[in-house]
Every structure is written in structure tokens, then in C-alpha cells.
Design a protein around this motif. Structure first.
Motif, PDB file in Angstrom:
ATOM      1  N   GLN A 111      72.314  43.757 -52.489  1.00 44.09           N
ATOM      2  CA  GLN A 111      72.940  42.597 -53.118  1.00 44.09           C
ATOM      3  C   GLN A 111      72.565  41.308 -52.400  1.00 44.09           C
ATOM      4  O   GLN A 111      72.251  41.315 -51.202  1.00 44.09           O
TER       5      GLN A 111
ATOM      6  N   PRO B  90      68.052  40.748 -56.433  1.00 40.94           N
ATOM      7  CA  PRO B  90      68.437  40.076 -57.679  1.00 40.94           C
ATOM      8  C   PRO B  90      69.948  40.110 -57.887  1.00 40.94           C
ATOM      9  O   PRO B  90      70.632  41.013 -57.413  1.00 40.94           O
ATOM     10  N   GLU B  91      70.467  39.114 -58.597  1.00 44.45           N
ATOM     11  CA  GLU B  91      71.895  39.091 -58.942  1.00 44.45           C
ATOM     12  C   GLU B  91      72.232  40.153 -59.981  1.00 44.45           C
ATOM     13  O   GLU B  91      73.367  40.599 -60.081  1.00 44.45           O
ATOM     14  N   SER B  92      71.229  40.552 -60.751  1.00 43.36           N
ATOM     15  CA  SER B  92      71.404  41.555 -61.795  1.00 43.36           C
ATOM     16  C   SER B  92      70.088  42.283 -62.005  1.00 43.36           C
ATOM     17  O   SER B  92      69.006  41.718 -61.772  1.00 43.36           O
ATOM     18  N   LEU B  93      70.182  43.540 -62.451  1.00 38.51           N
ATOM     19  CA  LEU B  93      68.964  44.300 -62.748  1.00 38.51           C
ATOM     20  C   LEU B  93      68.627  44.280 -64.237  1.00 38.51           C
ATOM     21  O   LEU B  93      67.720  44.987 -64.670  1.00 38.51           O
ATOM     22  N   LYS B  94      69.332  43.451 -64.987  1.00 37.24           N
ATOM     23  CA  LYS B  94      69.115  43.422 -66.441  1.00 37.24           C
ATOM     24  C   LYS B  94      67.938  42.562 -66.901  1.00 37.24           C
ATOM     25  O   LYS B  94      67.286  42.912 -67.891  1.00 37.24           O
TER      26      LYS B  94
ATOM     27  N   GLN C  49      63.241  43.844 -63.920  1.00 40.90           N
ATOM     28  CA  GLN C  49      62.842  45.223 -64.201  1.00 40.90           C
ATOM     29  C   GLN C  49      61.337  45.417 -64.026  1.00 40.90           C
ATOM     30  O   GLN C  49      60.887  46.471 -63.563  1.00 40.90           O
TER      31      GLN C  49
ATOM     32  N   LEU D 119      75.778  47.162 -57.881  1.00 39.61           N
ATOM     33  CA  LEU D 119      75.378  46.551 -59.147  1.00 39.61           C
ATOM     34  C   LEU D 119      75.114  47.654 -60.169  1.00 39.61           C
ATOM     35  O   LEU D 119      74.692  48.755 -59.807  1.00 39.61           O
ATOM     36  N   ILE D 120      75.350  47.337 -61.436  1.00 41.81           N
ATOM     37  CA  ILE D 120      75.059  48.284 -62.514  1.00 41.81           C
ATOM     38  C   ILE D 120      73.555  48.473 -62.625  1.00 41.81           C
ATOM     39  O   ILE D 120      72.785  47.500 -62.612  1.00 41.81           O
TER      40      ILE D 120
ATOM     41  N   PRO E 283      70.703  49.550 -65.046  1.00 39.45           N
ATOM     42  CA  PRO E 283      70.446  49.810 -66.468  1.00 39.45           C
ATOM     43  C   PRO E 283      69.650  51.097 -66.688  1.00 39.45           C
ATOM     44  O   PRO E 283      68.914  51.545 -65.804  1.00 39.45           O
TER      45      PRO E 283
END
Length: 306
Positions: A32, A62-66, A71, A89-90, A92
Motif C-alpha cells: 500500500q 498503486p492506490e488501486s489495482l483496478k 494492471q 487492497l481488493i 480484481p
């Protein structure tokens, strides 16, 4: 094998070290973003990032993997395995599909009991006789993947979330390294489906849960104190100040809930039984033994905790 490792807190450090020691190539470390910490609220790297940088590993935060560009960075590593330990973090489904040999997680409970965010805390609070760690396949549904291996440990009256955390972290690392050895040498990793009828959820701790209710049993309060050590720490009001109760155990005795019935040792009456307190902390002060607290606060039998 070529591995992407996803982890953030101290819990995830032993497994990363173990995988490096076993000779696996860590192509990327996902952790994170740096967060403000300490009194100065300066940005601080996660424990996993600190270890990764010490060994010259590539760190990605990254703040998100979306996002597609995130990716794409992960896919470019061409990892054989993604290993997850308290990443936070979630992940995907698309990212789970990148590694050619699958994704595996270190989870701090004996699944299917205590899926979710706070499995060690909830096991203590519930009075479970044992807890442990499970190596499992990562699937889109929360902690629902097939189980590869387990290690169990009894929960004693001396255990806190901290002591169990350390043991589970260490053994989880050992189990994951062993699992990766099996996967590398045999090309497969046998697993067992979770029994959905036995699932329980370990919901994230709320700070509001930390306040001690002296009308509860000493047994339950002992579990609360031990479960909330080291965070967020159980609290009680004494002489109009909120103090932290770091460690306590249930003992025999009776009295009006909240009333100090002995000072050596420090015992406070509960709804049933008494809570024998061993370590406390006043606002702005350091953690103290119960006897230091008794002397410093001039505690006497008959005084009240709220």
C-alpha cells in the motif's frame, strides 16, 4: 519461481523474507502507498516496503489495482505465482488470472472460521480454544478459496492478539514456503474445498468496542483486553481520566461491578468474577505495571472504574 508478492504490515514480512531465502525471484512487491504515521504524521513506508528496498526489489504502490495501466504493469512481470499476505487492497479477477501457476494467500485463522479483516481478534473475543493459519487459493469471493495447508495453535489465557499474530505470521511464512516448494517440484498443489456451513466472519474492529463494560463477566473482559492488545487497546475510566488496560486475566471473586476489591494484585469486580489487571496506561503517560499504577494513582480498595 518468478513471484509477485503483495503485502503491507509486519504480518507479511516473514513470508517475503522466507521466499527470498528459498531462492524465488521476486519480480515485484505490491504494497500500500506510504501513509502518515507518528506524532509528526510524516509519510512512512510499510514494513514490507522497507524489507523490499533493503534487498533492492521492485516496489509498486498503486492506490488501486483496478486501473488498466496498473494492471498492465502487473501483467508485464509475467509472474508464475502471486502471493498475498495482509495486502489490504481488493485484487480484481483480471489480476488473479495473470500468474500462470495461481494466487495464494496467508490467512490468520483456521478457515472456514473467521474469514475477513480481524480473524485473530475475533477468535480471542469469541473464546475459541484454538486459532492458526491457512494457506489458501485466492478467489474473487472474500477468503473463500480452497485450502492448501493449515497450522493450529491453542489460545491460552496469556495470549494477546500480538502474541498470536507473531506466531501465526512466522508459521504462515513457513507453510507458504513449503507450499511453493511443492508447487515448483510437482507442478501442482492439492487443496480442499471449504465447508460453507462452517463459515464465520471476522468483521473489522471498531474503536467503539474498546470501552470496558464492568457488568460483563471477568472472562469476557479478559478476552476483550487481550484481543485489543496491541490495538486499539481496551479502555476504562478512572478518576475522570480514560486509561488503557493492556493486559488482564479473569480471577475468582465477587463484588459490585467496577469497584476495586484488592490492590495487591489489582482486582476489579465484574458482573461475575473479578478482573486481575496487570498493565495499564494513563493519558500522556507510559505503560505501567499494575503496582506502579496503584502507587502513582493512590488506588485504594473501594475506588471505582467506570
Amino acid at each position: 519461481m518468478r513471484v509477485i508478492y503483495a503485502g503491507t504490515p509486519e504480518f507479511a514480512v516473514p513470508a517475503l523474507q522466507g521466499l527470498m531465502d528459498a531462492g524465488h525471484e521476486i519480480g515485484m512487491v505490491l504494497t500500500q502507498p506510504d501513509r502518515p504515521a507518528g506524532r509528526g504524521m510524516q509519510l512512512k513506508a510499510s514494513p514490507v516496503k522497507q524489507l523490499a528496498l533493503q534487498h533492492g526489489l521492485r516496489v509498486y504502490q498503486p492506490e488501486s489495482l483496478k486501473p488498466p495501466e496498473v494492471q498492465a504493469e502487473i501483467a508485464a512481470v509475467q509472474a508464475e505465482v502471486l502471493i498475498v499476505a495482509a495486502y489490504g487492497l481488493i485484487i480484481p479477477t483480471a489480476v488473479l488470472n495473470f500468474p500462470s501457476r495461481g494466487c495464494y494467500n496467508i490467512h490468520g485463522s483456521l478457515l472456514p472460521r473467521w474469514r475477513g479483516a480481524a480473524p485473530i481478534h475475533r477468535a480471542i473475543l469469541a473464546g475459541d480454544a484454538e486459532t492458526g493459519v491457512t494457506i489458501m487459493e485466492v478467489v474473487p469471493k472474500l477468503d473463500a478459496g480452497n485450502m492448501v495447508s493449515k497450522w493450529a495453535v491453542p489460545i491460552t489465557e496469556a495470549d494477546t492478539t500480538q502474541t498470536l499474530h507473531d506466531a501465526i505470521s512466522r508459521e504462515g511464512a513457513r507453510l507458504m514456503v513449503a507450499a511453493m516448494h511443492t508447487l515448483q517440484t510437482t507442478g501442482q498443489l492439492p487443496s480442499e474445498v471449504q465447508d460453507e456451513s462452517l463459515v464465520t466472519y471476522a468483521h473489522k474492529l471498531e474503536k467503539s468496542e474498546s470501552a470496558i463494560d464492568w457488568t460483563q463477566s471477568a472472562q469476557q473482559l479478559s478476552r476483550q483486553v487481550r484481543a485489543f492488545n496491541p490495538f486499539p487497546v481496551a479502555t476504562a475510566q478512572f478518576k475522570e481520566q480514560v486509561c488503557k488496560v493492556w493486559f488482564a486475566q479473569a480471577a475468582e471473586g465477587s463484588g459490585t461491578p467496577g469497584i476495586v476489591i484488592h490492590t495487591q494484585p489489582l482486582q476489579v469486580a465484574c458482573g461475575s468474577g473479578v478482573l486481575e489487571i496487570h498493565a495499564l496506561q494513563m493519558p500522556g503517560g507510559k505503560r505501567q505495571t499494575a503496582q506502579q499504577f496503584v502507587q502513582g494513582q493512590h488506588v485504594q480498595a473501594g475506588d471505582r472504574f467506570l
